[in-house]
Design a protein around this motif. Structure first.
Motif, PDB file in Angstrom:
ATOM      1  N   UNK A   1       0.712  -1.102   0.055  1.00  0.00           N
ATOM      2  CA  UNK A   1       0.083  -0.084  -0.046  1.00  0.00           C
ATOM      3  C   UNK A   1       0.773   1.248  -0.090  1.00  0.00           C
ATOM      4  N   UNK A   2       0.756   1.904  -0.991  1.00  0.00           N
ATOM      5  CA  UNK A   2       1.540   3.367  -0.920  1.00  0.00           C
ATOM      6  C   UNK A   2       0.680   4.547  -0.657  1.00  0.00           C
ATOM      7  N   UNK A   3       1.409   5.049   0.338  1.00  0.00           N
ATOM      8  CA  UNK A   3       0.402   6.026   1.287  1.00  0.00           C
ATOM      9  C   UNK A   3       1.309   7.263   1.555  1.00  0.00           C
ATOM     10  N   UNK A   4       0.604   8.241   2.125  1.00  0.00           N
ATOM     11  CA  UNK A   4       1.417   9.452   2.500  1.00  0.00           C
ATOM     12  C   UNK A   4       1.404   9.429   3.737  1.00  0.00           C
ATOM     13  N   UNK A   5       2.727   9.887   4.232  1.00  0.00           N
ATOM     14  CA  UNK A   5       3.075  10.312   5.598  1.00  0.00           C
ATOM     15  C   UNK A   5       3.142  11.515   6.069  1.00  0.00           C
ATOM     16  N   UNK A   6       2.412  12.130   6.983  1.00  0.00           N
ATOM     17  CA  UNK A   6       2.342  13.418   7.064  1.00  0.00           C
ATOM     18  C   UNK A   6       2.550  13.623   8.690  1.00  0.00           C
ATOM     19  N   UNK A   7       3.602  14.298   9.019  1.00  0.00           N
ATOM     20  CA  UNK A   7       3.833  14.540  10.344  1.00  0.00           C
ATOM     21  C   UNK A   7       3.764  13.242  11.340  1.00  0.00           C
ATOM     22  N   UNK A   8       3.048  13.245  12.150  1.00  0.00           N
ATOM     23  CA  UNK A   8       2.819  11.953  13.049  1.00  0.00           C
ATOM     24  C   UNK A   8       1.645  11.327  12.723  1.00  0.00           C
ATOM     25  N   UNK A   9       1.122  11.378  11.497  1.00  0.00           N
ATOM     26  CA  UNK A   9       0.089  10.569  11.113  1.00  0.00           C
ATOM     27  C   UNK A   9       0.596   9.422  10.153  1.00  0.00           C
ATOM     28  N   UNK A  10       0.445   8.147  10.519  1.00  0.00           N
ATOM     29  CA  UNK A  10       0.739   7.239   9.716  1.00  0.00           C
ATOM     30  C   UNK A  10       0.154   7.066   8.422  1.00  0.00           C
ATOM     31  N   UNK A  11      -1.150   7.340   8.499  1.00  0.00           N
ATOM     32  CA  UNK A  11      -2.126   7.183   7.366  1.00  0.00           C
ATOM     33  C   UNK A  11      -3.538   7.567   7.706  1.00  0.00           C
ATOM     34  N   UNK A  12      -4.539   7.622   6.715  1.00  0.00           N
ATOM     35  CA  UNK A  12      -5.657   8.409   6.973  1.00  0.00           C
ATOM     36  C   UNK A  12      -5.844   9.507   7.067  1.00  0.00           C
ATOM     37  N   UNK A  13      -4.755  10.539   6.731  1.00  0.00           N
ATOM     38  CA  UNK A  13      -4.701  11.756   6.477  1.00  0.00           C
ATOM     39  C   UNK A  13      -5.585  12.530   5.409  1.00  0.00           C
ATOM     40  N   UNK A  14      -5.957  11.866   4.378  1.00  0.00           N
ATOM     41  CA  UNK A  14      -6.724  12.370   3.348  1.00  0.00           C
ATOM     42  C   UNK A  14      -5.854  13.199   2.510  1.00  0.00           C
ATOM     43  N   UNK A  15      -4.567  13.013   2.526  1.00  0.00           N
ATOM     44  CA  UNK A  15      -3.622  13.854   1.669  1.00  0.00           C
ATOM     45  C   UNK A  15      -2.817  12.942   0.578  1.00  0.00           C
TER      46      UNK A  15
END
Length: 218
Positions: free
Chosen positions: A129-143
């Protein structure tokens, strides 16, 4: 293009499971890591006994969990796939596979080293699963990440003969554009929610776009 695999993740209530059970999803995901969508194994066990999820496979999402923690969840929840969403090593993925005999997917957080990391898990991971890493959020960021990189990930996954799901910021407004990349599958969590709950209208809209795009390429 072939019909893409669909995974709807972050189900956190009986109602969510009921909504997704009626969808065309191939996979239904539950998060057992720290997250606003974290669920308990006992609750998931209860929901799955109340809802016929048909032929959907269950995916458990873990972030840098210990093997014991995964085993404790498996004692209560009949998972089909274990998704490692953190910085787990190749050796750890091997341990999980050997101990559970289940398919294990590895999340690749898109960055300059993402493709190299995928190559390191060749022959070990059963999917990505290729996902976006935002700050301290591992996934589910909506970005979303830069989708121009999708063909590189997709090519490597096909070389390994395993599926590659695209995640992060996917919704009704951009699903058509995503499907132009001839992806194996997509993974959506916040993109199918309205007021924090899975929404059947949004899901239907997304799935209509999928049907349309598949039909166009026949």
């Amino acid at each position: 293009m072939p019909e893409p695999l669909i995974k709807y993740c972050g189900n956190k209530s009986l109602r969510d499971v009921q909504v997704v059970a009626k969808s065309k999803a191939h996979y239904i995901g539950f998060i057992f890591a720290n997250s606003k969508r974290k669920v308990s194994p006992s609750d998931v066990n209860k929901w799955l006994r109340q809802v016929d999820i048909r032929d959907k496979k269950t995916v458990g999402i873990f972030v840098n969990a210990e093997l014991k923690e995964i085993e404790e969840v498996l004692a209560k929840v009949p998972l089909s796939v274990i998704q490692c969403h953190g910085t787990e090593s190749v050796d750890f993925i091997k341990q999980v596979k050997n101990k559970t005999s289940l398919h294990v997917w590895k999340v690749i957080h898109h960055n300059e080293q993402g493709l190299q990391m995928m190559k390191e898990f060749a022959g070990v991971a059963d999917g990505y699963v290729v996902d976006t890493k935002v700050a301290n959020i591992w996934g589910g960021s909506g970005i979303s990440f830069d989708w121009k990189s999708i063909p590189l990930y997709q090519h490597e996954a096909r070389k390994q003969r395993v599926p590659c799901f695209i995640a992060g910021g996917i919704g009704p407004d951009n699903i058509e554009n995503l499907l132009h990349y001839d992806i194996d599958g997509f993974d959506i969590s916040s993109g199918i929610e309205l007021d924090g709950k899975k929404d059947h209208i949004i899901i239907q809209t997304i799935e209509k776009w999928v049907d349309t795009c598949v039909e166009r390429t026949k």
